[in-house]
Design an enzyme around this catalytic site. Structure first.
Site, PDB file in Angstrom:
ATOM      1  N   ARG A   1     -39.258  25.030  -0.940  1.00 58.56           N
ATOM      2  CA  ARG A   1     -38.649  25.515   0.316  1.00 58.56           C
ATOM      3  C   ARG A   1     -37.219  25.262   0.262  1.00 58.56           C
ATOM      4  O   ARG A   1     -36.517  26.054   1.024  1.00 58.56           O
ATOM      5  CB  ARG A   1     -39.450  24.899   1.346  1.00 58.56           C
ATOM      6  CG  ARG A   1     -40.651  25.590   1.767  1.00 58.56           C
ATOM      7  CD  ARG A   1     -41.223  24.775   2.967  1.00 58.56           C
ATOM      8  NE  ARG A   1     -40.799  25.221   4.374  1.00 58.56           N
ATOM      9  CZ  ARG A   1     -40.766  26.451   5.145  1.00 58.56           C
ATOM     10  NH1 ARG A   1     -41.756  27.352   4.333  1.00 58.56           N
ATOM     11  NH2 ARG A   1     -39.938  26.644   5.961  1.00 58.56           N
TER      12      ARG A   1
ATOM     13  N   GLU B   1     -59.933   4.853 -10.383  1.00 59.44           N
ATOM     14  CA  GLU B   1     -59.510   3.683  -9.481  1.00 59.44           C
ATOM     15  C   GLU B   1     -57.894   3.360  -9.728  1.00 59.44           C
ATOM     16  O   GLU B   1     -57.482   2.751  -8.660  1.00 59.44           O
ATOM     17  CB  GLU B   1     -60.160   2.546  -9.715  1.00 59.44           C
ATOM     18  CG  GLU B   1     -61.683   2.450  -9.597  1.00 59.44           C
ATOM     19  CD  GLU B   1     -62.084   2.961  -8.181  1.00 59.44           C
ATOM     20  OE1 GLU B   1     -61.717   2.436  -7.060  1.00 59.44           O
ATOM     21  OE2 GLU B   1     -62.736   3.972  -7.857  1.00 59.44           O
TER      22      GLU B   1
ATOM     23  N   PRO C   1     -51.737   6.347  -3.222  1.00 61.84           N
ATOM     24  CA  PRO C   1     -51.351   5.825  -1.994  1.00 61.84           C
ATOM     25  C   PRO C   1     -50.655   4.456  -1.636  1.00 61.84           C
ATOM     26  O   PRO C   1     -50.268   4.338  -0.735  1.00 61.84           O
ATOM     27  CB  PRO C   1     -52.925   5.546  -1.532  1.00 61.84           C
ATOM     28  CG  PRO C   1     -53.815   5.617  -2.826  1.00 61.84           C
ATOM     29  CD  PRO C   1     -52.861   6.134  -4.183  1.00 61.84           C
TER      30      PRO C   1
ATOM     31  N   ASP D   1     -35.750  23.737   9.180  1.00 54.17           N
ATOM     32  CA  ASP D   1     -37.107  23.041   9.518  1.00 54.17           C
ATOM     33  C   ASP D   1     -37.149  21.885  10.304  1.00 54.17           C
ATOM     34  O   ASP D   1     -36.190  20.903  10.211  1.00 54.17           O
ATOM     35  CB  ASP D   1     -37.631  22.858   8.107  1.00 54.17           C
ATOM     36  CG  ASP D   1     -38.058  24.171   7.359  1.00 54.17           C
ATOM     37  OD1 ASP D   1     -38.311  25.249   8.046  1.00 54.17           O
ATOM     38  OD2 ASP D   1     -38.614  24.006   6.225  1.00 54.17           O
TER      39      ASP D   1
END
Ligand code: ADE
Length: 230
Positions: free
Chosen positions: A154, A116, A89, A169
Site C-alpha cells: 500500500r 516449533e 511470535p 491511513d
C-alpha cells in the site's frame, strides 16, 4: 519492490497473489513476489527440513543446514541482498511504522517458519529482523508474511490509485487517528439515516464533521493512540 518468500508451503500464497491490489501491482510491474521452497535445499535423501529438538520436547525444529544456505543463495540472486525478515511470535510487534520502514527497502526477504521453530543458529548466523504480527501463535509464518506484504505494498508509490492514497491511513506517521464513519447509498436503511451534514455539499462542514468523528472514535476505541500533544 521485490519480495522473496522462503517457505515450506509456497502454494499457500496462490490465492492471495492472484487477487486484488497485489495482482494488479504485479501486472503493472510495481511489485514482484518470488516464492522459494525451503525443501529444495534439503541435504539428505529424505529431503528432510526439520528434526527433533536436542534435549527432547515436543515438535520439530527447522534445520540450520537447510535454511541458512537457502537464505544465502536467494539473497545473492540479485545485486541487492535486501532486508531479511524472520516471522516469529518472538519478534518486534509489527505496526504501520515498521511497514513504513520496510517500504523504504527495494527488496525484502521473508523467512516463514513452521513447526516449533528455528534452530537457534539460523538467528545467530543470519541476524534477521525478527517480526511478529501479534501476541498469538500461528501455525506458520506464511499468513504473517502475507500481512506484511499486504501492508507494505500500500505504501509503494502508484500501487494504490490517487483516490486511495495510503499517506493518511490510520496509524501512519501522518495520521494517528482512526478513520471516520463512512456511508453510501441508500440514504435510509432499516430506519437509519445518513448524517445530514454529509448530504449538504458544504465541504468545510463535512471536513469538520469527519475530523470530529475521527477524534471521538479514537478517544472511544483507541485512546492509547492519542499522545499527550493530540
Ligand atoms: N509465526 C507464528 N506465529 C507468528 C506471529 N504471531 N507472528 C509472526 N510469525 C508467526
Amino acid at each position: 519492490m521485490r519480495f522473496d518468500v522462503l517457505t515450506l508451503f509456497p502454494e499457500i500464497f496462490d490465492g492471495y497473489l492472484g487477487s486484488s491490489v497485489l495482482k494488479l501491482a504485479v501486472q503493472r510491474g510495481l511489485v514482484e513476489v518470488h516464492r522459494h521452497n525451503l525443501r529444495d535445499w534439503a541435504v539428505d535423501r529424505h529431503r528432510s527440513v526439520d528434526d527433533r529438538p536436542f534435549g527432547g520436547g515436543p515438535g520439530m525444529v527447522l534445520r540450520a543446514d537447510v535454511v541458512v544456505p537457502c537464505v544465502e543463495t536467494v539473497r545473492r540472486q540479485t545485486g541487492d541482498a535486501g532486508r531479511l525478515v524472520l516471522l516469529t511470535p518472538q519478534g518486534r510487534r509489527f505496526d504501520q511504522r515498521i511497514a513504513e520502514e520496510l517500504a523504504s527497502h527495494e527488496r525484502i526477504v521473508l523467512l516463514c517458519g513452521r513447526y516449533e521453530g528455528f534452530d537457534e543458529r539460523i538467528r545467530e548466523i543470519l541476524e534477521p529482523d525478527e517480526i511478529s504480527i501479534g501476541d498469538f501463535v500461528l501455525n506458520g509464518g506464511e499468513t504473517a508474511a502475507m500481512v506484511i506484504i499486504d501492508t507494505v505494498i500500500r505504501l509503494v508509490p502508484d500501487v494504490l490509485g490517487d483516490d486511495q492514497s495510503s499517506r493518511e491511513d490510520s496509524f501512519s506517521t501522518e495520521n494517528r487517528w482512526l478513520e471516520c464513519a463512512q456511508y453510501t447509498r441508500p440514504r435510509t436503511f432499516r430506519g437509519l439515516e445518513v448524517p445530514p451534514v454529509l448530504l449538504g455539499g458544504n465541504h468545510e462542514e463535512i471536513a469538520r464533521w469527519r475530523q470530529q468523528d475521527s477524534r471521538t472514535r479514537t478517544e472511544q476505541r483507541r485512546a492509547d493512540l492519542l499522545g499527550p500533544d493530540n
